[in-house]
Write a protein that holds these residues in place. Structure first.
Motif, PDB file in Angstrom:
ATOM      1  N   SER A 219     -21.440 -93.206  40.951  1.00 24.97           N
ATOM      2  CA  SER A 219     -23.342 -94.521  41.252  1.00 24.97           C
ATOM      3  C   SER A 219     -22.500 -94.694  39.344  1.00 24.97           C
ATOM      4  CB  SER A 219     -24.259 -93.101  40.644  1.00 24.97           C
ATOM      5  OG  SER A 219     -24.721 -92.231  40.670  1.00 24.97           O
ATOM      6  N   SER A 220     -21.719 -94.154  38.199  1.00 25.40           N
ATOM      7  CA  SER A 220     -21.990 -94.537  36.991  1.00 25.40           C
ATOM      8  C   SER A 220     -20.646 -95.290  37.080  1.00 25.40           C
ATOM      9  CB  SER A 220     -21.948 -93.808  36.091  1.00 25.40           C
ATOM     10  OG  SER A 220     -20.559 -92.881  35.969  1.00 25.40           O
ATOM     11  N   TYR A 221     -19.860 -94.972  37.814  1.00 25.54           N
ATOM     12  CA  TYR A 221     -18.096 -95.931  37.413  1.00 25.54           C
ATOM     13  C   TYR A 221     -18.725 -97.407  38.213  1.00 25.54           C
ATOM     14  CZ  TYR A 221     -14.019 -97.681  38.005  1.00 25.54           C
ATOM     15  OH  TYR A 221     -12.674 -99.274  37.842  1.00 25.54           O
ATOM     16  N   LEU A 222     -19.514 -97.407  39.547  1.00 27.32           N
ATOM     17  CA  LEU A 222     -19.427 -98.115  40.000  1.00 27.32           C
ATOM     18  C   LEU A 222     -20.332 -99.190  39.486  1.00 27.32           C
ATOM     19  CD1 LEU A 222     -19.687-100.259  43.210  1.00 27.32           C
ATOM     20  CD2 LEU A 222     -22.296 -98.699  42.411  1.00 27.32           C
ATOM     21  N   MET A 223     -21.008 -98.934  38.168  1.00 27.32           N
ATOM     22  CA  MET A 223     -21.750 -99.912  37.428  1.00 27.32           C
ATOM     23  C   MET A 223     -20.546-100.510  36.440  1.00 27.32           C
ATOM     24  SD  MET A 223     -24.911-100.216  37.969  1.00 27.32           S
ATOM     25  CE  MET A 223     -24.966 -99.276  39.933  1.00 27.32           C
ATOM     26  N   ALA A 224     -20.149 -99.615  35.892  1.00 24.98           N
ATOM     27  CA  ALA A 224     -19.358 -99.566  34.500  1.00 24.98           C
ATOM     28  C   ALA A 224     -17.645-101.184  35.291  1.00 24.98           C
ATOM     29  CB  ALA A 224     -18.384 -98.400  34.298  1.00 24.98           C
ATOM     30  N   SER A 225     -17.417-100.611  36.406  1.00 25.11           N
ATOM     31  CA  SER A 225     -16.695-101.544  36.684  1.00 25.11           C
ATOM     32  C   SER A 225     -17.094-103.161  36.867  1.00 25.11           C
ATOM     33  CB  SER A 225     -16.535-100.769  38.416  1.00 25.11           C
ATOM     34  OG  SER A 225     -17.528-101.131  39.287  1.00 25.11           O
ATOM     35  N   GLN A 226     -18.446-103.023  36.516  1.00 22.14           N
ATOM     36  CA  GLN A 226     -18.185-105.192  36.172  1.00 22.14           C
ATOM     37  C   GLN A 226     -18.704-105.122  35.058  1.00 22.14           C
ATOM     38  OE1 GLN A 226     -19.058-105.847  40.148  1.00 22.14           O
ATOM     39  NE2 GLN A 226     -18.140-104.114  40.300  1.00 22.14           N
ATOM     40  N   ALA A 227     -18.075-104.113  34.376  1.00 20.78           N
ATOM     41  CA  ALA A 227     -18.029-104.562  33.466  1.00 20.78           C
ATOM     42  C   ALA A 227     -16.279-105.069  32.665  1.00 20.78           C
ATOM     43  CB  ALA A 227     -18.229-103.487  32.687  1.00 20.78           C
ATOM     44  N   SER A 228     -16.268-106.088  31.377  1.00 22.39           N
ATOM     45  CA  SER A 228     -15.302-107.111  31.403  1.00 22.39           C
ATOM     46  C   SER A 228     -14.066-105.809  30.954  1.00 22.39           C
ATOM     47  CB  SER A 228     -15.248-107.812  30.052  1.00 22.39           C
ATOM     48  OG  SER A 228     -16.281-108.117  30.361  1.00 22.39           O
ATOM     49  N   GLU A 229     -14.698-104.254  30.505  1.00 27.34           N
ATOM     50  CA  GLU A 229     -13.885-103.775  29.674  1.00 27.34           C
ATOM     51  C   GLU A 229     -14.320-102.106  30.433  1.00 27.34           C
ATOM     52  OE1 GLU A 229     -13.275-103.526  25.334  1.00 27.34           O
ATOM     53  OE2 GLU A 229     -13.919-105.704  26.092  1.00 27.34           O
ATOM     54  N   ILE A 230     -13.316-101.320  31.185  1.00 25.78           N
ATOM     55  CA  ILE A 230     -14.072 -99.774  30.137  1.00 25.78           C
ATOM     56  C   ILE A 230     -12.859 -98.964  29.468  1.00 25.78           C
ATOM     57  CG2 ILE A 230     -14.400 -98.487  32.241  1.00 25.78           C
ATOM     58  CD1 ILE A 230     -14.362 -99.872  34.694  1.00 25.78           C
ATOM     59  N   TRP A 231     -13.852 -98.576  28.935  1.00 22.94           N
ATOM     60  CA  TRP A 231     -13.044 -97.241  27.275  1.00 22.94           C
ATOM     61  C   TRP A 231     -13.936 -95.871  28.437  1.00 22.94           C
ATOM     62  CZ3 TRP A 231      -9.131 -99.140  25.416  1.00 22.94           C
ATOM     63  CH2 TRP A 231      -9.172-100.700  25.083  1.00 22.94           C
ATOM     64  N   ILE A 232     -13.337 -94.629  27.914  1.00 20.03           N
ATOM     65  CA  ILE A 232     -13.229 -93.701  28.018  1.00 20.03           C
ATOM     66  C   ILE A 232     -13.213 -92.336  27.346  1.00 20.03           C
ATOM     67  CG2 ILE A 232     -12.037 -92.607  29.394  1.00 20.03           C
ATOM     68  CD1 ILE A 232     -14.764 -91.224  31.126  1.00 20.03           C
ATOM     69  N   HIS A 233     -13.770 -91.317  26.820  1.00 20.96           N
ATOM     70  CA  HIS A 233     -13.426 -91.066  25.485  1.00 20.96           C
ATOM     71  C   HIS A 233     -11.913 -90.030  25.735  1.00 20.96           C
ATOM     72  CE1 HIS A 233     -12.636 -87.450  22.790  1.00 20.96           C
ATOM     73  NE2 HIS A 233     -14.086 -87.966  21.931  1.00 20.96           N
ATOM     74  N   PRO A 234     -10.980 -89.946  25.166  1.00 22.43           N
ATOM     75  CA  PRO A 234      -9.462 -88.710  25.485  1.00 22.43           C
ATOM     76  C   PRO A 234     -10.057 -87.823  26.503  1.00 22.43           C
ATOM     77  CG  PRO A 234      -9.419 -89.977  23.205  1.00 22.43           C
ATOM     78  CD  PRO A 234     -10.937 -89.851  23.579  1.00 22.43           C
ATOM     79  N   VAL A 235     -10.667 -86.772  26.163  1.00 20.94           N
ATOM     80  CA  VAL A 235     -11.096 -86.081  27.334  1.00 20.94           C
ATOM     81  C   VAL A 235     -12.277 -85.968  28.325  1.00 20.94           C
ATOM     82  CG1 VAL A 235      -9.637 -84.066  25.283  1.00 20.94           C
ATOM     83  CG2 VAL A 235     -12.352 -84.559  25.052  1.00 20.94           C
ATOM     84  N   GLY A 236     -12.750 -87.077  27.956  1.00 22.80           N
ATOM     85  CA  GLY A 236     -13.648 -86.561  28.737  1.00 22.80           C
ATOM     86  C   GLY A 236     -13.683 -86.725  30.711  1.00 22.80           C
ATOM     87  N   SER A 237     -14.199 -87.190  31.587  1.00 23.34           N
ATOM     88  CA  SER A 237     -13.609 -86.942  32.933  1.00 23.34           C
ATOM     89  C   SER A 237     -14.664 -88.591  33.430  1.00 23.34           C
ATOM     90  CB  SER A 237     -14.996 -85.450  33.088  1.00 23.34           C
ATOM     91  OG  SER A 237     -15.009 -86.259  34.359  1.00 23.34           O
ATOM     92  N   ILE A 238     -13.790 -88.335  34.608  1.00 23.86           N
ATOM     93  CA  ILE A 238     -13.985 -90.080  36.034  1.00 23.86           C
ATOM     94  C   ILE A 238     -13.099 -89.169  36.950  1.00 23.86           C
ATOM     95  CG2 ILE A 238     -11.685 -90.999  34.771  1.00 23.86           C
ATOM     96  CD1 ILE A 238     -12.581 -93.968  35.358  1.00 23.86           C
ATOM     97  N   SER A 239     -14.473 -89.699  37.812  1.00 24.04           N
ATOM     98  CA  SER A 239     -14.113 -89.047  39.300  1.00 24.04           C
ATOM     99  C   SER A 239     -14.461 -89.803  40.041  1.00 24.04           C
ATOM    100  CB  SER A 239     -14.197 -87.814  39.309  1.00 24.04           C
ATOM    101  OG  SER A 239     -15.984 -87.415  39.450  1.00 24.04           O
ATOM    102  N   ILE A 240     -14.215 -90.151  41.304  1.00 22.89           N
ATOM    103  CA  ILE A 240     -14.736 -90.676  42.233  1.00 22.89           C
ATOM    104  C   ILE A 240     -15.096 -90.561  43.398  1.00 22.89           C
ATOM    105  CG2 ILE A 240     -15.099 -93.105  43.636  1.00 22.89           C
ATOM    106  CD1 ILE A 240     -13.183 -94.569  41.155  1.00 22.89           C
ATOM    107  N   ALA A 241     -16.375 -89.872  43.430  1.00 18.93           N
ATOM    108  CA  ALA A 241     -16.101 -87.946  44.997  1.00 18.93           C
ATOM    109  C   ALA A 241     -16.457 -89.166  46.143  1.00 18.93           C
ATOM    110  CB  ALA A 241     -17.325 -87.688  44.552  1.00 18.93           C
ATOM    111  N   GLY A 242     -17.147 -90.629  46.344  1.00 18.19           N
ATOM    112  CA  GLY A 242     -17.101 -90.793  47.002  1.00 18.19           C
ATOM    113  C   GLY A 242     -18.986 -90.884  48.107  1.00 18.19           C
ATOM    114  N   LEU A 243     -19.533 -91.087  49.278  1.00 17.37           N
ATOM    115  CA  LEU A 243     -20.546 -90.017  49.683  1.00 17.37           C
ATOM    116  C   LEU A 243     -20.583 -89.243  50.738  1.00 17.37           C
ATOM    117  CD1 LEU A 243     -21.038 -94.061  49.843  1.00 17.37           C
ATOM    118  CD2 LEU A 243     -21.706 -92.771  47.923  1.00 17.37           C
TER     119      LEU A 243
END
Length: 609
Positions: free
Chosen positions: A150-174
Motif C-alpha cells: 500500500s505504501s509503495y502504491l502511494m510512492a509510485s505516484q511520485a516524481s521520484e522514489i528514494w529509500i534507505h540503503p538498508v531499508g525494505s521494499i516489497s510488494i506482497a500483493g493482495l
C-alpha cells in the motif's frame, strides 16, 4: 444471631470503604487526565504559524483512512489508543487537491508507511489523487526506510522514489491464507453444524473443511485479480515500466523481515521501481540543495512544513447557505446492534442519524454511504426500517458503496432509489451464514451426562448437547427463511424476478463492475457522484451537504479539540490492551451459547500490507 449481625456490620463497613476508595480513584484519574491535557497544551504550543511559501510540504498521514471518524463508547479509551487515529477520506482528498492548486508549494514529500486504509478502493482513490497532484506540475518526492504494497502504491505516484540503503521494499500483493480447522475440531470432539444458505457462502467453511472450496476459490479470484491489476497498472504506468515487471518483483523479491532486503533494493533500482537509495543525512542534504536551507530551524535542514500545519492555515470553503440539505450518513464496519464504534456500524447510532435527518425539514435527500461486509440481521433490519421511514416522507435515498458493501451491506442498501458502486467495490454475497458448534462428543468423552425436567421439548437444550433430527430441521428452516427474505428484498429493490436474483445470489461475492452488469447496482461512481445524483433526484437548484457524524458530549468535544490542537498523545497502558483482548475472547465464548444467523462476508475483506 449476634455473630451473623457482626458479619453483616463488617460487610457494610467494608462496602462503604470500597465505594469511597473507588470514587477517590475515579476522581484522581479524571484530575490526572485533565492535568496532562493542560500541561501538554502549554508545552506543545509552538511558534507562530510557518509561511508555507517556498517550503516542501511533508505529507505523512499516521492512522487509518476511513469514510467517517468514529469513537468507541469509552471515549477516553478511544482517544488514548494510538491505533485509533483516523483520517477521513474526504479531508485527505480535499487537502491533496488544495496542495495541487497552491502555486506557493514547490514540492511535496510523501511517506505513507504509517497509513492504513479501510480497503483497497480507498487506497486506489488516494493513489489517484496523488497522481493528479503530480500531473498538476507539482514535484512529488517519496522517501522512506520501508515500503509495502500500500505504501509503495502511494510512492509510485511520485516524481521520484528514494529509500534507505538498508531499508525494505516489497510488494506482497493482495489476499492471504486462511486456517481450515475441521480436523482440529474433530480432535477436540467438537461438531460444527452448518446451516448456511448459498453455495458460495464461505464465511464458516474454515470450521467445516480442511481446504478452500472451489466456489470460494472462484469468487475470491474473481475479485482479487481485477483489484490487483488496477494496483499494478497504477504502479507501472507512473514508473514507466510494465505490469509484468511489477508482478515479477512481487513473485521473486519478498520482504518478510522488514529491513535489509538488499537484493530487493538492487533489483528495484535496476528496473526503475525506485530511483535509488539515500541515507537520512544524504536525503536531507539532497533536499537542502534542491529547496534551500531553513535558516530559522534549530538544526540544519531544508525548508518544510507539515501537512497538519498547512491544513490549519487553510481557509475553510464556506458552503453555500441553503435551506436544502443533502444528508450523508455512513455505515462503516461490521453491522451490529448498539452504538457506533471504530469498525462497528452500530445500528442504534445509525438509526438515530437517519431519524434525525428525515425529521429535519431541510433534508431533501439522503446519501447512504455503505462500507461494510455485513453482520447482524436484526441490526440490518433496524437501518432498513428507518430508511423506509424516510422514504415514506418523500425523501429520495441514494446508496454509495465504498470498499465493501457485501451481504448485510447489500441488505441495508435495498431501500435505495439508486445505487452507486466503485469499480473495485466488493459487493454481493447474498446469503446467510449459520454454523453452530455442539460439544456432545466432548461431554461424552469426559463423562458428563445431562438430565432434568423441562416443560417443553427444548427448554433445557444448549450447545453442550446433541442436535436431534427435529431441531436440525428447525435450524435448517430458520436459515432458509432468512435467505428467502434476503433474496426477496433484493428482488423488490432491483425490480428483478426472484429467480433471477437467486441465480446470482448463493452467497457469491462480486466486484463493482460485475455487479453493475448483473443489475445489482445502477452505476459506477464515487460518493460525489452519488451526492450529485441525489441533488438531481430532489430537483434542487441550491443545496448544502450535511455529514451526519457521531455525536460527542460537550465535555468530549472540549477534550478532543484540546488534544487535536496541541497534539497531546496519551498512550493506553498495555494492561488495558490485554484486558480488552480477554474481553473479546470471553465474548466469542458466550456467542457459542447464543447462535445467530448472520448476513456477513468475513472473507470478502482484502488483506493489503
Amino acid at each position: 444471631m449476634s455473630t451473623l449481625k457482626s458479619i453483616f456490620s463488617w460487610l457494610g463497613r467494608f462496602l462503604e470503604r470500597a465505594r469511597t476508595v473507588m470514587l477517590n480513584l475515579g476522581t484522581a484519574f479524571v484530575l490526572i487526565f485533565l492535568t496532562i491535557i493542560i500541561i501538554g497544551a502549554f508545552t506543545a504550543s509552538g511558534p507562530d504559524a510557518k509561511d508555507p511559501s517556498g517550503r516542501v510540504l511533508i505529507l505523512d498521514p499516521q492512522g487509518i483512512v476511513v469514510d467517517e471518524e468514529v469513537f468507541s463508547d469509552d471515549f477516553l479509551a478511544s482517544i488514548t489508543n494510538d491505533e485509533s487515529d483516523q483520517i477521513q477520506t474526504r479531508d485527505l482528498i480535499e487537502l491533496i487537491q488544495n496542495i495541487a492548486a497552491d502555486d506557493e508549494i514547490p514540492a511535496v514529500l510523501i511517506d505513507f508507511s504509517g497509513t492504513g486504509f479501510a480497503g483497497p478502493t480507498t487506497a486506489l482513490n488516494i493513489a489517484k489523487e496523488l497522481k493528479a497532484l503530480k500531473d498538476s506540475g507539482k514535484r512529488v518526492i517519496a522517501f522512506g526506510d520501508r515500503m509495502t504494497t500500500s505504501s509503495y502504491l502511494m510512492a509510485s505516484q511520485a516524481s521520484e522514489i528514494w529509500i534507505h540503503p538498508v531499508g525494505s521494499i516489497s510488494i506482497a500483493g493482495l489476499g492471504g491464507m486462511r486456517q481450515y480447522n475441521k480436523e482440529l475440531y474433530e480432535n477436540l470432539k467438537i461438531n460444527f453444524n452448518n446451516y448456511s444458505q448459498g453455495d458460495f457462502k464461505s464465511a464458516v467453511e474454515g470450521n467445516t473443511r480442511t481446504n478452500m472450496s472451489e466456489n470460494d476459490r472462484l469468487q475470491r479470484t474473481a475479485i482479487l485479480e481485477p483489484i490487483w491489476n488496477e494496483y499494478k497498472s497504477l504502479m507501472s504506468e507512473s514508473r514507466g515500466i510494465t505490469a509484468e515487471e511489477i508482478q515479477y518483483f512481487a513473485d521473486n523479491y519478498i520482504g518478510f523481515f522488514g529491513e535489509a532486503a538488499m537484493m530487493n533494493i538492487e533489483f528495484a533500482t535496476s528496473k526503475n521501481i525506485i530511483n535509488g537509495t539515500k541515507s537520512f543525512p544524504e536525503f536531507r542534504q539532497y533536499m537542502i540543495e534542491n529547496f534551500g536551507e531553513d535558516e530559522d530551524a534549530d538544526t540544519t535542514t531544508y525548508k518544510y512544513i507539515s501537512y497538519q500545519e498547512y491544513a490549519d492555515q487553510l481557509e475553510k470553503d464556506l458552503e453555500e447557505d441553503s435551506e436544502n440539505e443533502i444528508a450523508v450518513i455512513t455505515a462503516e464496519g461490521v453491522i451490529m446492534e448498539g452504538e457506533i464504534a471504530p469498525g462497528v456500524a452500530g445500528a442504534n447510532g445509525i438509526v438515530k442519524q437517519i431519524r434525525k435527518a428525515h425529521e429535519n425539514e431541510n433534508t431533501k435527500a439522503i446519501v447512504f454511504r455503505v462500507n461494510s461486509p455485513g453482520g447482524s440481521i436484526i441490526a440490518s433490519e433496524m437501518m432498513r426500517d428507518e430508511l423506509f421511514a424516510a422514504k415514506r416522507k418523500g425523501l429520495k435515498v441514494v446508496v454509495s458503496m465504498g470498499d465493501y458493501a457485501a451481504s448485510g451491506g447489500v441488505y441495508i442498501s435495498t431501500p435505495a432509489d439508486y445505487i452507486f458502486a466503485e469499480p473495485t467495490t466488493i459487493t454481493g454475497s447474498i446469503g446467510v451464514a449459520i454454523a453452530l458448534p455442539t460439544l456432545e462428543n466432548a461431554m461424552d468423552y469426559i463423562g458428563v451426562n445431562f438430565d432434568g425436567v423441562v416443560t417443553s421439548k427444548y427448554a433445557g437444550w444448549d450447545p453442550l448437547q446433541k442436535i436431534d433430527d427435529d431441531l436440525d430441521k428447525i435450524f435448517e428452516s430458520w436459515g432458509a427463511g432468512a435467505y428467502d427474505r434476503f433474496i426477496t428484498f433484493v428482488s423488490d429493490s432491483r425490480s428483478q424476478p426472484y429467480e433471477d436474483i437467486k441465480s446470482i445470489a448463493g452467497g457469491r461475492v462480486w466486484i463493482g463492475s460485475a455487479a453493475q452488469e448483473l443489475g445489482l447496482v445502477d452505476e459506477l461512481g464515487d460518493i460525489d457522484d452519488a451526492i450529485n445524483y441525489a441533488v438531481q433526484m430532489a430537483d434542487l437548484e441550491d443545496y448544502q451537504v450535511e455529514y451526519y457524524g457521531q455525536e460527542l458530549s460537550p465535555e468530549e468535544i472540549i477534550i478532543k479539540e484540546l488534544l487535536d490542537s496541541f497534539d497531546v498523545s496519551i498512550k493506553e497502558p498495555e494492561v488495558l490492551t490485554a484486558l480488552s483482548g480477554l474481553s473479546k475472547l470471553y465474548s466469542e465464548y458466550t456467542d457459542l451459547k447464543q447462535p445467530k444467523a448472520l448476513i456477513a462476508c468475513e472473507n470478502c475483506l482484502v488483506d493489503i500490507d
